[in-house]
Design an enzyme around this catalytic site. Structure first.
Site, PDB file in Angstrom:
ATOM      1  N   MET A  36       0.849  -1.194   0.000  1.00  8.92           N
ATOM      2  CA  MET A  36       0.000   0.000   0.000  1.00  8.92           C
ATOM      3  C   MET A  36       0.889   1.252   0.000  1.00  8.92           C
ATOM      4  O   MET A  36       0.433   2.352   0.298  1.00  8.92           O
ATOM      5  CB  MET A  36      -0.932  -0.009   1.202  1.00  8.92           C
ATOM      6  CG  MET A  36      -1.894  -1.207   1.168  1.00  8.92           C
ATOM      7  SD  MET A  36      -3.432  -0.980   2.039  1.00  8.92           S
ATOM      8  CE  MET A  36      -2.841  -0.703   3.689  1.00  8.92           C
ATOM      9  N   GLY A  37       2.164   1.068  -0.303  1.00  9.09           N
ATOM     10  CA  GLY A  37       3.061   2.212  -0.454  1.00  9.09           C
ATOM     11  C   GLY A  37       3.568   2.777   0.861  1.00  9.09           C
ATOM     12  O   GLY A  37       3.466   2.158   1.907  1.00  9.09           O
ATOM     13  N   HIS A  43       9.524  -2.860   3.364  1.00  8.38           N
ATOM     14  CA  HIS A  43       9.086  -3.034   1.968  1.00  8.38           C
ATOM     15  C   HIS A  43      10.291  -3.318   1.057  1.00  8.38           C
ATOM     16  O   HIS A  43      10.233  -4.167   0.178  1.00  8.38           O
ATOM     17  CB  HIS A  43       8.413  -1.752   1.457  1.00  8.38           C
ATOM     18  CG  HIS A  43       7.125  -1.414   2.125  1.00  8.38           C
ATOM     19  ND1 HIS A  43       6.996  -0.344   2.983  1.00  8.38           N
ATOM     20  CD2 HIS A  43       5.895  -2.000   2.071  1.00  8.38           C
ATOM     21  CE1 HIS A  43       5.750  -0.266   3.406  1.00  8.38           C
ATOM     22  NE2 HIS A  43       5.062  -1.268   2.889  1.00  8.38           N
ATOM     23  N   GLN A 159      -2.387 -12.230   7.796  1.00 11.56           N
ATOM     24  CA  GLN A 159      -2.631 -11.913   6.371  1.00 11.56           C
ATOM     25  C   GLN A 159      -1.895 -12.924   5.481  1.00 11.56           C
ATOM     26  O   GLN A 159      -2.471 -13.467   4.533  1.00 11.56           O
ATOM     27  CB  GLN A 159      -2.142 -10.496   6.074  1.00 11.56           C
ATOM     28  CG  GLN A 159      -2.029 -10.171   4.594  1.00 11.56           C
ATOM     29  CD  GLN A 159      -1.704  -8.711   4.326  1.00 11.56           C
ATOM     30  OE1 GLN A 159      -2.574  -7.875   4.431  1.00 11.56           O
ATOM     31  NE2 GLN A 159      -0.470  -8.399   3.977  1.00 11.56           N
ATOM     32  N   VAL A 182      11.356  -6.618   9.591  1.00  9.69           N
ATOM     33  CA  VAL A 182      12.495  -5.702   9.778  1.00  9.69           C
ATOM     34  C   VAL A 182      12.144  -4.785  10.943  1.00  9.69           C
ATOM     35  O   VAL A 182      11.027  -4.278  11.032  1.00  9.69           O
ATOM     36  CB  VAL A 182      12.759  -4.880   8.488  1.00  9.69           C
ATOM     37  CG1 VAL A 182      13.949  -3.938   8.686  1.00  9.69           C
ATOM     38  CG2 VAL A 182      13.009  -5.808   7.310  1.00  9.69           C
ATOM     39  N   LEU A 190       9.012  -2.347  11.715  1.00 10.99           N
ATOM     40  CA  LEU A 190       8.745  -1.248  10.791  1.00 10.99           C
ATOM     41  C   LEU A 190       7.330  -1.375  10.228  1.00 10.99           C
ATOM     42  O   LEU A 190       6.873  -2.471   9.903  1.00 10.99           O
ATOM     43  CB  LEU A 190       9.755  -1.255   9.640  1.00 10.99           C
ATOM     44  CG  LEU A 190      11.224  -1.050  10.001  1.00 10.99           C
ATOM     45  CD1 LEU A 190      12.039  -0.728   8.742  1.00 10.99           C
ATOM     46  CD2 LEU A 190      11.415   0.063  11.022  1.00 10.99           C
ATOM     47  N   SER A 191       6.666  -0.225  10.145  1.00 11.81           N
ATOM     48  CA  SER A 191       5.300  -0.183   9.622  1.00 11.81           C
ATOM     49  C   SER A 191       5.032   1.228   9.124  1.00 11.81           C
ATOM     50  O   SER A 191       5.518   2.195   9.731  1.00 11.81           O
ATOM     51  CB  SER A 191       4.311  -0.523  10.748  1.00 11.81           C
ATOM     52  OG  SER A 191       3.012  -0.081  10.422  1.00 11.81           O
TER      53      SER A 191
HETATM   54  O1  PAF Z   1      -0.057  -5.659   3.521  1.00 10.64           O
HETATM   55  C1  PAF Z   1      -0.509  -4.775   2.759  1.00 10.64           C
HETATM   56  O2  PAF Z   1       0.149  -3.766   2.484  1.00 10.64           O
HETATM   57  C2  PAF Z   1      -1.896  -4.947   2.149  1.00 10.64           C
HETATM   58  O3  PAF Z   1      -2.754  -5.576   3.045  1.00 10.64           O
HETATM   59  C3  PAF Z   1      -1.881  -5.660   0.792  1.00 10.64           C
HETATM   60  C4  PAF Z   1      -1.369  -7.088   0.915  1.00 10.64           C
HETATM   61  C5  PAF Z   1      -1.013  -4.895  -0.185  1.00 10.64           C
HETATM   62  C6  PAF Z   1      -3.284  -5.730   0.223  1.00 10.64           C
HETATM   63  O4  PAF Z   1      -3.841  -4.473   0.048  1.00 10.64           O
END
Ligand code: PAF
Length: 292
Positions: A36-37, A43, A159, A182, A190-191
């Site tokens: 989700m950027g 990431h 998830q 991480v 990290l989030s």
């Molecule tokens: O973990 C995330 O960033 C979101 O839940 C995902 C997997 C991109 C789905 O929108």
């Protein structure tokens, strides 16, 4: 393709599908990192992981409206496409897929993908509809990007297990890799949501990881009663004034069902509010022999 500093941005589903189709015809392996950027090192580690395993790496950025509850932070969720694009390129991504919400969910959209069981407890209990939103969008991304490999972060453990179930149940021919969490030096995972924390809350948020480490110590010292471990974690977290526990659970790492006795490897998952920010974390506690 090698690590590069420019990246192709694709915003339409048709263009992404055509590109992937062409790669597949050429026998090129495709790695997908769905996000989700608002990138951080977590990431980037997913992108680097995909880079190691696949010839092309597609990173999707889509703040998915249908996985947010009505009172949640969809509007507020941090966004910075330009910065993300630079960071993704530096980490070795080839394509940034950043569709508009209207392209993903047209006015007549009415389909949902639901994994029924593993989504019930933990975050699923606190965030009704969240995992259905996740599996629906990830299913769409799989059809659009047609990856051979999808990489998810272990921080969102429920998830990842839900998506793994969906891959198996719906016969997607896709490998799923889980990349390790991480952490900051303090242990805070990290989030993108760490952005909401004040400097003081950020320090206090380290309590999540400290409580996980406490649980590990107790278990490795011989504690086998999950309730006692849970109470010790609760006491530690409750001592931080800004904290409010949503849940703590000691579960089987595969099924995510609570364990009655700690006699094998377990995963501890927790969600805790620090101020107004809800943070999640988890930790695998490994028993060396599996039995006392
Ligand atoms: O973990 C995330 O960033 C979101 O839940 C995902 C997997 C991109 C789905 O929108």
């Amino acid at each position: 393709m090698e690590t590069q500093e420019s990246i192709r941005t694709v915003t339409t589903i048709g263009e992404m599908q055509a590109l992937s189709e062409q790669w597949r015809k050429q026998g090129v392996s495709i790695g997908l990192v769905p996000t989700m950027g608002y990138f951080h090192d977590g990431h980037l580690s997913l992108i680097r992981h995909a880079r190691q395993r696949c010839k092309v790496v597609v990173v999707s950025i889509f703040v998915n409206p249908i996985q947010f509850g009505v009172d949640e932070d969809f509007e507020q969720y941090p966004r910075d496409l330009e910065r993300d694009s630079r960071m993704a390129a530096e980490a070795g991504a080839d394509v940034l897929f950043a569709p508009a919400a209207a392209a993903m969910y047209g006015a007549t959209f009415q389909t949902a993908v639901q994994v029924k069981q593993i989504t019930q407890g933990l975050c699923g209990a606190s965030r009704p509809g969240h995992f259905e939103g996740v599996t629906t969008v990830v299913c769409k991304l799989f059809h659009i990007v047609k990856p051979h490999l999808a990489v998810f972060g272990a921080k969102d453990y429920q998830q990842a297990m839900t998506i793994r179930r969906m891959i198996i149940d719906l016969d997607f021919d896709i490998d799923l890799d889980l990349a390790p969490i991480v952490r900051e030096e303090s242990g805070l995972a990290l989030s993108s949501r760490n952005e909401y924390l004040s400097p003081e809350e950020r320090r206090e948020a380290a309590i999540l990881f400290q409580s996980l480490r406490l649980a590990e110590r107790l278990i490795l010292q011989g504690e086998r009663d999950p309730e006692k471990v849970l109470l010790a974690m609760q006491a530690m977290i409750d001592a931080v004034a800004s904290s409010k526990i949503d849940y703590i659970a000691l579960v089987d790492p595969e099924t995510l069902t609570p364990v009655q006795v700690i006699d094998r490897n377990i995963r501890i998952l927790l969600a805790v509010y620090i101020g107004k920010t809800r943070l999640i974390d988890n930790y695998l506690v490994e028993l060396s022999t599996g039995i006392d």
